[in-house]
Design a protein around this motif. Structure first.
Motif, PDB file in Angstrom:
ATOM      1  N   GLY A 185      59.897  46.610  43.257  1.00 52.07           N
ATOM      2  CA  GLY A 185      61.176  46.048  44.189  1.00 52.07           C
ATOM      3  C   GLY A 185      60.651  46.501  45.897  1.00 52.07           C
ATOM      4  O   GLY A 185      60.861  45.632  46.716  1.00 52.07           O
ATOM      5  N   ARG A 186      60.343  47.556  45.998  1.00 51.96           N
ATOM      6  CA  ARG A 186      60.092  48.185  47.123  1.00 51.96           C
ATOM      7  C   ARG A 186      58.689  47.383  47.821  1.00 51.96           C
ATOM      8  O   ARG A 186      58.752  47.527  49.058  1.00 51.96           O
ATOM      9  N   LEU A 187      57.655  47.266  46.987  1.00 48.96           N
ATOM     10  CA  LEU A 187      56.718  46.600  47.492  1.00 48.96           C
ATOM     11  C   LEU A 187      57.065  45.281  47.764  1.00 48.96           C
ATOM     12  O   LEU A 187      56.436  44.889  48.993  1.00 48.96           O
ATOM     13  N   VAL A 188      57.883  44.370  47.321  1.00 51.67           N
ATOM     14  CA  VAL A 188      58.097  43.220  47.813  1.00 51.67           C
ATOM     15  C   VAL A 188      59.072  43.316  49.048  1.00 51.67           C
ATOM     16  O   VAL A 188      58.982  42.316  49.952  1.00 51.67           O
ATOM     17  N   ARG A 189      60.122  44.241  49.123  1.00 52.92           N
ATOM     18  CA  ARG A 189      60.613  44.300  50.508  1.00 52.92           C
ATOM     19  C   ARG A 189      59.708  44.811  51.526  1.00 52.92           C
ATOM     20  O   ARG A 189      59.927  44.292  52.725  1.00 52.92           O
ATOM     21  N   ALA A 190      58.736  45.352  51.285  1.00 59.12           N
ATOM     22  CA  ALA A 190      57.973  45.751  52.332  1.00 59.12           C
ATOM     23  C   ALA A 190      56.798  44.483  52.793  1.00 59.12           C
ATOM     24  O   ALA A 190      56.439  44.614  53.721  1.00 59.12           O
ATOM     25  N   ARG A 191      56.722  43.653  51.850  1.00 52.76           N
ATOM     26  CA  ARG A 191      55.773  42.405  52.173  1.00 52.76           C
ATOM     27  C   ARG A 191      56.342  41.335  51.470  1.00 52.76           C
ATOM     28  O   ARG A 191      55.566  40.990  50.596  1.00 52.76           O
ATOM     29  N   PRO A 192      57.422  40.801  52.028  1.00 55.84           N
ATOM     30  CA  PRO A 192      58.026  39.613  51.544  1.00 55.84           C
ATOM     31  C   PRO A 192      56.787  38.397  51.802  1.00 55.84           C
ATOM     32  O   PRO A 192      56.343  38.098  52.928  1.00 55.84           O
ATOM     33  N   GLY A 193      57.150  37.287  50.634  1.00 53.77           N
ATOM     34  CA  GLY A 193      56.411  36.213  50.905  1.00 53.77           C
ATOM     35  C   GLY A 193      54.617  36.441  50.786  1.00 53.77           C
ATOM     36  O   GLY A 193      54.062  35.320  51.199  1.00 53.77           O
ATOM     37  N   LEU A 194      54.375  37.518  49.850  1.00 50.26           N
ATOM     38  CA  LEU A 194      52.837  37.739  49.623  1.00 50.26           C
ATOM     39  C   LEU A 194      52.448  36.339  48.912  1.00 50.26           C
ATOM     40  O   LEU A 194      53.191  35.871  47.898  1.00 50.26           O
ATOM     41  N   ARG A 195      51.328  35.759  49.125  1.00 47.99           N
ATOM     42  CA  ARG A 195      50.804  34.647  48.533  1.00 47.99           C
ATOM     43  C   ARG A 195      49.386  35.242  47.313  1.00 47.99           C
ATOM     44  O   ARG A 195      48.899  36.385  47.864  1.00 47.99           O
ATOM     45  N   VAL A 196      49.204  34.347  46.673  1.00 46.34           N
ATOM     46  CA  VAL A 196      48.085  34.597  45.689  1.00 46.34           C
ATOM     47  C   VAL A 196      46.902  33.809  46.178  1.00 46.34           C
ATOM     48  O   VAL A 196      47.052  32.537  46.372  1.00 46.34           O
ATOM     49  N   PRO A 197      45.855  34.331  46.636  1.00 48.56           N
ATOM     50  CA  PRO A 197      44.843  33.501  47.441  1.00 48.56           C
ATOM     51  C   PRO A 197      43.949  32.475  46.559  1.00 48.56           C
ATOM     52  O   PRO A 197      43.605  32.885  45.412  1.00 48.56           O
ATOM     53  N   GLY A 198      44.272  31.245  46.651  1.00 46.89           N
ATOM     54  CA  GLY A 198      43.501  30.336  46.011  1.00 46.89           C
ATOM     55  C   GLY A 198      41.942  30.203  46.391  1.00 46.89           C
ATOM     56  O   GLY A 198      41.528  31.016  46.956  1.00 46.89           O
ATOM     57  N   HIS A 199      41.639  28.975  46.183  1.00 49.56           N
ATOM     58  CA  HIS A 199      40.182  28.515  46.619  1.00 49.56           C
ATOM     59  C   HIS A 199      39.969  27.057  46.700  1.00 49.56           C
ATOM     60  O   HIS A 199      40.751  26.310  46.042  1.00 49.56           O
ATOM     61  N   VAL A 200      39.136  26.738  47.725  1.00 49.25           N
ATOM     62  CA  VAL A 200      38.939  25.374  48.220  1.00 49.25           C
ATOM     63  C   VAL A 200      38.172  24.729  46.877  1.00 49.25           C
ATOM     64  O   VAL A 200      38.124  23.498  46.901  1.00 49.25           O
ATOM     65  N   ASP A 201      37.414  25.498  46.250  1.00 46.77           N
ATOM     66  CA  ASP A 201      36.625  24.817  45.102  1.00 46.77           C
ATOM     67  C   ASP A 201      36.394  25.724  43.965  1.00 46.77           C
ATOM     68  O   ASP A 201      35.839  27.029  44.076  1.00 46.77           O
ATOM     69  N   GLY A 202      36.750  25.202  42.690  1.00 43.65           N
ATOM     70  CA  GLY A 202      36.867  26.128  41.636  1.00 43.65           C
ATOM     71  C   GLY A 202      35.562  26.446  41.177  1.00 43.65           C
ATOM     72  O   GLY A 202      35.452  27.475  40.567  1.00 43.65           O
ATOM     73  N   HIS A 203      34.718  25.494  41.216  1.00 42.47           N
ATOM     74  CA  HIS A 203      33.390  25.854  40.773  1.00 42.47           C
ATOM     75  C   HIS A 203      32.863  26.964  41.457  1.00 42.47           C
ATOM     76  O   HIS A 203      32.039  27.731  41.080  1.00 42.47           O
ATOM     77  N   GLU A 204      32.873  27.040  42.905  1.00 38.82           N
ATOM     78  CA  GLU A 204      32.388  28.073  43.661  1.00 38.82           C
ATOM     79  C   GLU A 204      33.055  29.355  43.275  1.00 38.82           C
ATOM     80  O   GLU A 204      32.480  30.503  43.062  1.00 38.82           O
ATOM     81  N   LEU A 205      34.351  29.313  43.140  1.00 39.22           N
ATOM     82  CA  LEU A 205      35.080  30.597  42.863  1.00 39.22           C
ATOM     83  C   LEU A 205      34.584  30.948  41.618  1.00 39.22           C
ATOM     84  O   LEU A 205      34.489  32.379  41.408  1.00 39.22           O
ATOM     85  N   ALA A 206      34.103  30.333  40.383  1.00 34.31           N
ATOM     86  CA  ALA A 206      33.870  30.859  39.052  1.00 34.31           C
ATOM     87  C   ALA A 206      32.489  31.555  39.354  1.00 34.31           C
ATOM     88  O   ALA A 206      32.405  32.719  38.735  1.00 34.31           O
ATOM     89  N   VAL A 207      31.805  30.853  40.063  1.00 33.02           N
ATOM     90  CA  VAL A 207      30.196  31.440  40.163  1.00 33.02           C
ATOM     91  C   VAL A 207      30.466  32.675  41.020  1.00 33.02           C
ATOM     92  O   VAL A 207      29.881  33.884  40.753  1.00 33.02           O
ATOM     93  N   ARG A 208      31.240  32.825  41.953  1.00 36.16           N
ATOM     94  CA  ARG A 208      31.325  34.029  42.858  1.00 36.16           C
ATOM     95  C   ARG A 208      32.070  35.340  41.987  1.00 36.16           C
ATOM     96  O   ARG A 208      31.717  36.354  42.294  1.00 36.16           O
ATOM     97  N   THR A 209      32.792  34.776  40.947  1.00 34.95           N
ATOM     98  CA  THR A 209      33.515  35.749  40.335  1.00 34.95           C
ATOM     99  C   THR A 209      32.330  36.286  39.149  1.00 34.95           C
ATOM    100  O   THR A 209      32.447  37.766  38.989  1.00 34.95           O
ATOM    101  N   VAL A 210      31.335  35.575  38.624  1.00 39.19           N
ATOM    102  CA  VAL A 210      30.443  36.043  37.655  1.00 39.19           C
ATOM    103  C   VAL A 210      29.534  36.931  38.622  1.00 39.19           C
ATOM    104  O   VAL A 210      28.988  37.903  38.231  1.00 39.19           O
ATOM    105  N   VAL A 211      29.017  36.655  39.596  1.00 37.58           N
ATOM    106  CA  VAL A 211      28.240  37.123  40.622  1.00 37.58           C
ATOM    107  C   VAL A 211      28.942  38.793  40.859  1.00 37.58           C
ATOM    108  O   VAL A 211      28.379  39.919  40.858  1.00 37.58           O
ATOM    109  N   GLY A 212      30.234  38.872  41.230  1.00 37.86           N
ATOM    110  CA  GLY A 212      31.103  39.871  41.290  1.00 37.86           C
ATOM    111  C   GLY A 212      31.314  40.886  40.265  1.00 37.86           C
ATOM    112  O   GLY A 212      32.118  42.020  40.236  1.00 37.86           O
ATOM    113  N   GLN A 213      30.881  40.517  38.903  1.00 29.89           N
ATOM    114  CA  GLN A 213      31.171  41.271  37.771  1.00 29.89           C
ATOM    115  C   GLN A 213      30.582  42.864  37.767  1.00 29.89           C
ATOM    116  O   GLN A 213      29.179  42.850  38.068  1.00 29.89           O
ATOM    117  N   GLN A 214      31.458  43.674  37.662  1.00 32.46           N
ATOM    118  CA  GLN A 214      30.676  45.120  37.442  1.00 32.46           C
ATOM    119  C   GLN A 214      29.912  45.522  38.861  1.00 32.46           C
ATOM    120  O   GLN A 214      29.224  46.104  38.645  1.00 32.46           O
TER     121      GLN A 214
END
Length: 497
Positions: free
Chosen positions: A306-335
């Motif tokens: 509740g207090r987090l939402v009141r402090a930062r209303p309208g927060l978005r989940v960052p998407g991506h312009v290319d799903g394949h790119e995001l998947a590759v970058r996620t694997v690169v970023g593992q651990q």
């Protein structure tokens, strides 16, 4: 209320009387006495109940013979967030139509992407949205054309081309039918300019919009060569169907709670036919179709969020312009740390990415495509061998079409296929679903950052999964609110760049 032709008229009318903008995009109100359709929040005088009908899409209202209201511009309203919640066939098809699949591949191509015959897909869309794929694509082209007319100096011929019309005549006829206005009337006193590959426009987002938080997240994950960030702006290279492009968009907080606001964006495109696809992909990045009021209202009474939402209303989940790119970058970023993942990914871009024909500032390359990375010797990748093999295996599956990450895919099926690949676990699959597929209800209870965030809020991290149950169906937004409590996004969990 879901996007379906089974709309309850009394419930819809109550929303119209209240001018409740949370229903904008969920249904449209058509007024028989005027021949006009509006969004529920239209500021015009509320029509009598007996004079209205309700339609699940702008295309359905247009097909019934109604014109778009010039006051509330219903076809410019961001898409219904219910399509993302239900993740059904109609929603998947709508996301692909918005990306221009019907214009490029026809109805048969769209049907293939969602796994149905053209006839059956037409029945589904007509039942759910009140119009078939051709009518929906036509409505999208009209909307793209109107935005370009009103926010750019492109000539009408170039706008017709960019919006996906087959001819200027078709462009003129469609605008007269949909808007009861000529292109000149829509543009008003603004004159056309010389056609170039640059298109500057304003992208509509629902408010409130936590643009600074989105900018901070993207900036913390920037990869040299394909992305750049500065004071209040974000830029990225784009691999589009007809050629490369770039976008630079201004990101700022928009705090109003009374409708939609506009973010300036500049696209530079090798081919103007990619305008619609480029805009749609940037809207995914911005999570522009989120209904922030509905999401925030769901959390306001929660003792943790509740207090987090009141402090930062309208927060978005960052998407991506290319799903394949995001998947590759996620694997690169593992651990590994975010900084480490950025370094490795930048090296992949330099060695395997395609150089832009016209570099702009820090944007010099397109991200390497899956087919290119699938041919790389995993032993030569700058990462542990097991992760290198996982990366190459993922890219092979993407290149061969065994896995599609274009937001037209069934999310559960994508997750199943991802975790079947060696080296791809539930965390990676769920992170990809959240950002690449735009899933609004993903939570990562084992994520290091989530555990640290809960600990900092005085909660037991071992109860993360149980706590998240009460945050359905918006757990992805809860995830972002918790991440935002960390001291620095650069010290965030190893969620990949």
């Amino acid at each position: 209320m879901a996007p379906t032709t089974r709309l309850d008229p009394e419930s819809c009318y109550r929303a119209v009387k209240a001018r409740d903008r949370r229903f904008d995009g969920v249904f449209y109100t058509a007024v028989r006495t005027t021949g006009i359709y509006c969004r529920p929040s239209c500021p015009a005088r509320t029509p009598a109940y007996g004079n209205v009908s309700f339609h699940p899409s702008a295309a359905a209202a247009q097909a019934a013979g109604y014109r778009a209201c010039k006051r509330c511009l219903p076809d410019a309203t961001p898409g219904s967030p219910d399509w993302d919640v239900s993740a059904d066939v109609a929603g998947r098809a709508m996301r692909l139509i918005a990306d221009g699949v019907v214009d490029r591949d026809g109805v048969a191509g769209l049907a293939t992407r969602v796994g149905y015959t053209p006839r059956h897909l037409n029945r589904i869309l007509t039942a759910e949205l009140g119009a078939g794929p051709l009518a929906l694509a036509r409505a999208r082209r009209a909307q793209t054309a109107r935005v370009l007319i009103e926010t750019t100096d492109l000539t009408y011929a170039d706008i017709a081309f960019a919006a996906g019309f087959a001819s200027v005549r078709q462009f003129n006829e469609t605008l007269r039918e949909v808007y009861a206005a000529t292109p000149t009337q829509l543009r008003g006193r603004r004159g056309g300019g010389a056609a170039t590959g640059e298109v500057t426009m304003r992208l509509a987002v629902r408010t409130p919009f936590a643009g600074r938080a989105l900018h901070a997240f993207l900036a913390a994950h920037t990869v040299a060569g394909i992305e750049a960030a500065g004071d209040g702006w974000w830029a990225q290279s784009l691999a589009l169907p007809h050629g490369p492009g770039t976008v630079r968009i201004e990101l700022r907080d928009l705090t109003a709670h009374d409708g939609t606001a506009l973010l300036p964006a500049t696209f530079r495109l090798a081919d103007l036919r990619d305008t619609g696809a480029a805009v749609e992909r940037v809207r995914r990045l911005l999570d522009a179709d989120c209904d922030p009021v509905a999401v925030d209202d769901a959390f306001l009474g929660d003792p943790v969020l509740g207090r987090l939402v009141r402090a930062r209303p309208g927060l978005r989940v960052p998407g991506h312009v290319d799903g394949h790119e995001l998947a590759v970058r996620t694997v690169v970023g593992q651990q590994v740390s975010v900084a480490g993942a950025r370094t490795v990914t930048a090296r992949l871009v330099r060695e395997h990415g395609r150089p832009l024909p016209h570099p702009e500032g820090g944007l010099t390359h397109l991200f390497p495509d899956a087919a290119t990375l699938a041919e790389v010797d995993p032993e030569r990748l700058p990462m542990p061998r097991a992760r290198g093999r996982a990366l190459v295996g993922l890219c092979a599956a993407l290149a061969e079409g065994r896995i599609a990450l274009d937001r037209g895919a069934d999310r559960e099926e994508v997750r199943r296929r991802l975790v079947e690949l060696p080296g791809i676990g539930p965390w990676t699959a769920d992170y990809v679903a959240m950002r690449a597929l735009g899933h609004p209800d993903v939570f990562l209870p084992t994520d290091i950052g989530i555990r640290d965030a809960l600990r900092g809020l005085g909660e037991d991290p071992a109860r993360a999964a149980a706590l998240a149950e009460r945050w359905r169906p918006w757990r992805s937004y809860a995830q972002l609110h918790l991440w935002q409590t960390l001291d620095s996004l650069k010290e965030a969990p190893p969620c990949g760049p």
